[in-house]
Design a protein around this motif. Structure first.
Motif, PDB file in Angstrom:
ATOM      1  N   TRP A  69       1.040  -0.997  -0.261  1.00 15.09           N
ATOM      2  CA  TRP A  69      -0.234   0.301  -0.022  1.00 15.09           C
ATOM      3  C   TRP A  69       0.449   1.261   0.025  1.00 15.09           C
ATOM      4  O   TRP A  69       0.588   2.117  -0.791  1.00 15.09           O
ATOM      5  N   ARG A  70       2.010   1.325   1.192  1.00 16.02           N
ATOM      6  CA  ARG A  70       2.696   2.106   1.201  1.00 16.02           C
ATOM      7  C   ARG A  70       3.511   2.512  -0.430  1.00 16.02           C
ATOM      8  O   ARG A  70       3.511   3.667  -0.269  1.00 16.02           O
ATOM      9  N   ALA A  81       2.901   6.251  -2.806  1.00 16.46           N
ATOM     10  CA  ALA A  81       4.066   7.010  -3.563  1.00 16.46           C
ATOM     11  C   ALA A  81       3.849   7.173  -4.779  1.00 16.46           C
ATOM     12  O   ALA A  81       4.058   8.292  -4.907  1.00 16.46           O
ATOM     13  N   LEU A  82       2.897   6.279  -5.880  1.00 18.59           N
ATOM     14  CA  LEU A  82       3.030   6.056  -7.098  1.00 18.59           C
ATOM     15  C   LEU A  82       1.978   7.133  -6.903  1.00 18.59           C
ATOM     16  O   LEU A  82       1.952   8.294  -8.217  1.00 18.59           O
ATOM     17  N   ILE A 113       5.219   5.941   4.517  1.00 19.71           N
ATOM     18  CA  ILE A 113       5.832   5.052   4.935  1.00 19.71           C
ATOM     19  C   ILE A 113       4.336   3.993   6.115  1.00 19.71           C
ATOM     20  O   ILE A 113       4.397   2.774   6.290  1.00 19.71           O
ATOM     21  N   VAL A 114       3.872   4.996   6.941  1.00 19.99           N
ATOM     22  CA  VAL A 114       3.335   4.673   7.852  1.00 19.99           C
ATOM     23  C   VAL A 114       1.892   4.800   8.283  1.00 19.99           C
ATOM     24  O   VAL A 114       1.120   3.908   8.713  1.00 19.99           O
ATOM     25  N   TYR A 115       1.813   5.219   7.392  1.00 20.80           N
ATOM     26  CA  TYR A 115      -0.235   4.987   7.603  1.00 20.80           C
ATOM     27  C   TYR A 115      -1.061   4.042   7.214  1.00 20.80           C
ATOM     28  O   TYR A 115      -1.540   3.690   8.445  1.00 20.80           O
ATOM     29  N   PRO A 116      -0.223   3.241   6.375  1.00 17.39           N
ATOM     30  CA  PRO A 116      -0.374   1.636   6.380  1.00 17.39           C
ATOM     31  C   PRO A 116      -0.785   1.206   7.162  1.00 17.39           C
ATOM     32  O   PRO A 116      -1.714   0.117   6.888  1.00 17.39           O
ATOM     33  N   THR A 121      -6.393   4.593  -3.117  1.00 18.06           N
ATOM     34  CA  THR A 121      -5.456   3.400  -3.286  1.00 18.06           C
ATOM     35  C   THR A 121      -5.817   1.953  -1.763  1.00 18.06           C
ATOM     36  O   THR A 121      -5.443   0.996  -1.562  1.00 18.06           O
ATOM     37  N   TRP A 122      -6.901   2.202  -1.435  1.00 20.41           N
ATOM     38  CA  TRP A 122      -7.728   1.944  -0.758  1.00 20.41           C
ATOM     39  C   TRP A 122      -7.844   0.424  -0.868  1.00 20.41           C
ATOM     40  O   TRP A 122      -8.454  -0.059  -1.531  1.00 20.41           O
TER      41      TRP A 122
END
Length: 224
Positions: free
Chosen positions: A17-18, A22-23, A170-173, A207-208
């Motif tokens: 997911w991260r 980013a994409l 990086i951390v949210y997912p 992207t969820w």
């Protein structure tokens, strides 16, 4: 540009997911992507193994370059497309230091979460000990409390200040997965607010994890 990129990913996996966030943040929509099933073992297919011999997701190619580690892929995208989309690593030295600190701290949070989630899979039934599992949960509790404290001390609504940064990518997912698995919103109000506020950010909303849209959350972490 994005047409030269291919991402093999699994739904609900924070490392996958991260890279997708980013994409999106770097305005690289339109890349090739293949959603695979962990349950069916598709991450061990020859197609994936040819790109990532570890048989893990994500697997990511940009032209002839292969960057399978999610941290590496996110940093590559920021470095390669620095002037495009969201600037994920600030220029200011002090701001950059905080972003990098929170970004790499994210690995500790993810690992301690995985230690709890994967205990029953990794440890044979006849070797499991309630006391050992309890210690893992206590360690995760302490780590989550630390992140609650980070948000209490950092104004702006993001993990490293007033702007969305690589730390959030990086951390949210990981934070989202913690709440999906039953982390208490009342016990961690700042983390809960952070989680809810970023849900509608375009890169995150786009992207969820599709798996999460169709299945309910759990209460596995209700006592953390």
């Amino acid at each position: 540009m994005a047409k030269d990129m291919t991402l093999w990913w699994g739904s609900g996996s924070p490392p996958c997911w991260r890279v997708m966030i980013a994409l999106e943040e770097k305005k690289l929509q339109g890349y090739n992507q293949k959603l695979l099933s962990f349950e069916k073992g598709e991450h061990k297919s020859k197609e994936v193994m040819d790109v990532n011999p570890r048989g893990q997701l994500p697997a990511f190619k940009c032209g002839d370059k292969i960057i399978n580690e999610s941290y590496g892929a996110c940093f590559f995208l920021e470095c390669e497309y620095m002037s495009q989309g969201t600037k994920l690593i600030p220029v200011n030295s002090s701001e950059k230091a905080l972003v990098l600190q929170r970004t790499f701290e994210g690995n500790t949070l993810h690992q301690k979460m995985a230690d709890v989630f994967m205990y029953n899979r990794r440890v044979p039934e006849n070797e499991r000990q309630e006391s050992a599992f309890k210690r893992l949960k206590e360690t995760l509790t302490g780590e989550v409390q630390m992140w609650e404290g980070h948000l209490q001390k950092t104004p702006g609504g993001f993990l490293a200040g007033k702007s969305f940064s690589m730390a959030d990518v990086i951390v949210y997912p990981t934070v989202a997965l913690l709440f999906r698995m039953g982390l208490s919103e009342k016990r961690y109000p700042k983390l809960s607010e952070y989680h809810k506020n970023l849900k509608d950010r375009p890169s995150i909303k786009a992207t969820w994890p599709p798996l999460w849209k169709d299945t309910p959350g759990q209460d596995f972490l209700k006592d953390i």
